[in-house]
Write an enzyme that holds these catalytic residues in place. Structure first.
Site, short mmCIF file in Angstrom:
data_model
loop_
_atom_site.label_atom_id
_atom_site.label_comp_id
_atom_site.label_asym_id
_atom_site.label_seq_id
_atom_site.Cartn_x
_atom_site.Cartn_y
_atom_site.Cartn_z
N THR A 154 -31.77 -5.40 57.31
CA THR A 154 -32.51 -4.22 56.89
C THR A 154 -32.01 -2.98 57.63
O THR A 154 -31.56 -3.07 58.77
CB THR A 154 -34.00 -4.44 57.20
N ARG A 182 -39.99 -12.87 46.03
CA ARG A 182 -40.33 -12.77 47.45
C ARG A 182 -40.45 -11.32 47.87
O ARG A 182 -39.68 -10.46 47.48
CB ARG A 182 -39.24 -13.46 48.28
N ILE A 183 -41.47 -11.00 48.66
CA ILE A 183 -41.71 -9.64 49.14
C ILE A 183 -41.42 -9.57 50.63
O ILE A 183 -41.94 -10.37 51.40
CB ILE A 183 -43.15 -9.19 48.83
N ASP A 185 -40.99 -7.32 54.42
CA ASP A 185 -41.85 -6.44 55.21
C ASP A 185 -41.57 -4.96 54.98
O ASP A 185 -42.40 -4.10 55.31
CB ASP A 185 -41.66 -6.73 56.70
N GLY A 204 -35.30 -7.65 60.59
CA GLY A 204 -35.41 -9.04 61.00
C GLY A 204 -35.91 -9.91 59.87
O GLY A 204 -35.66 -9.64 58.69
N GLY A 206 -38.60 -10.91 57.47
CA GLY A 206 -39.78 -10.22 56.96
C GLY A 206 -41.07 -11.00 57.14
O GLY A 206 -42.11 -10.42 57.48
#
Length: 280
Positions: A154, A182-183, A185, A204, A206
């Site tokens: 990220t 998938r979601i 962070d 990192g 999520g």
């Protein structure tokens, strides 16, 4: 005025010295460009600009160069938050746009400020964001060979402007090979959060960051009177208790910078107009 950016993690075992040097040079250059932009723009505008530059660089897992999900499709997420208004906007699992962070930024004025999937893409199409493939051959090869390296990448930016206003922005191409839908962070307050006291962007795994509510905890603790270092220490100790994998960058309203990772090495750079700090 200060700015700090991150570009995920670097693994000595998976990536070469050449890649490490390229990331150091890239982060330094982007931090410098973003700081120049910050001179004449708000923190909110500057973090979006910085993250768009990170999205455009194939070295990072956001925008161009994003990871490919388990069904062979790239879906990206991004969010931005204005520390002054405490308004956050974002896109989740958006496809085929060059800069998810700029779509997220455009949503800040809407009543419905976080959109996902087809709704996010429809909004982008209707507001002048061109259809754009962010796939690169390297990611397709990784997908085809089922490689698992480089998935924690990220990107993000935190800034304080000349008026003392804070903002944070975060963008991701996911972890790679995940279950579609998938979601992460990045478009939640666990991975990207700010108010008038502090701003934080995370990278990192999520799921670990969401479980730990990492960014929200740090900002809340600084708001309640802890120093940045104390807030990070307490939050990362709690992350350690669940064996979490994360890194975070932050600035408080006094202009203090802090960064920490649970599994070195998070790649980052910060600049205050005179001095650079770049990951080693």
């Amino acid at each position: 005025m200060k700015i700090i950016i991150h570009g995920g993690f670097f693994s000595e075992s998976d990536q070469s010295h050449e890649v490490k040097t390229a990331k150091q040079d890239s982060l330094k250059g982007i931090a410098e460009k973003a700081f120049e932009y910050l001179k004449t723009h708000s923190a909110f505008e500057a973090v979006a600009y910085a993250v768009s530059l990170l999205e455009d660089d194939e070295l990072y897992n956001a925008g161009t160069g994003s990871q490919i999900q388990g069904d062979g499709i790239i879906r990206m997420s991004a969010a931005i938050i204005d520390g002054e208004t405490e308004k956050m906007s974002g896109v989740i699992n958006i496809e085929n746009v060059k800069n998810p962070i700029l779509v997220a930024k455009a949503l800040i004025g809407e009543d419905d400020r976080v959109l996902g999937g087809n709704g996010a893409k429809k909004y982008a199409d209707e507001h002048g964001f061109e259809n754009h493939s962010t796939e690169i051959p390297k990611r397709r090869k990784e997908y085809e060979e089922k490689l698992k390296n480089g998935g924690k990448g990220t990107v993000g930016c935190v800034a304080i402007d000349k008026d003392g206003k804070l903002a944070a922005a975060t963008s991701t191409g996911g972890k790679g090979f995940e279950i579609p839908g998938r979601i992460s962070d990045s478009a939640t307050v666990a991975g990207n959060y700010a108010n008038s006291f502090c701003a934080v962007s995370c990278t990192g795994v999520g799921e670990d960051i969401v479980s730990n509510a990492t960014a929200a905890k740090i900002v809340t603790r600084v708001t309640d009177g802890l120093t940045l270092e104390e807030a990070f220490s307490k939050t990362f100790n709690e992350l350690k208790a669940i064996d979490g994998f994360a890194g975070a960058i932050a600035i408080d309203r006094e202009g203090n910078l802090f960064h920490q990772d649970s599994h070195p090495t998070m790649v980052f750079a910060d600049f205050d107009g005179q001095n650079f700090e770049v990951f080693k």
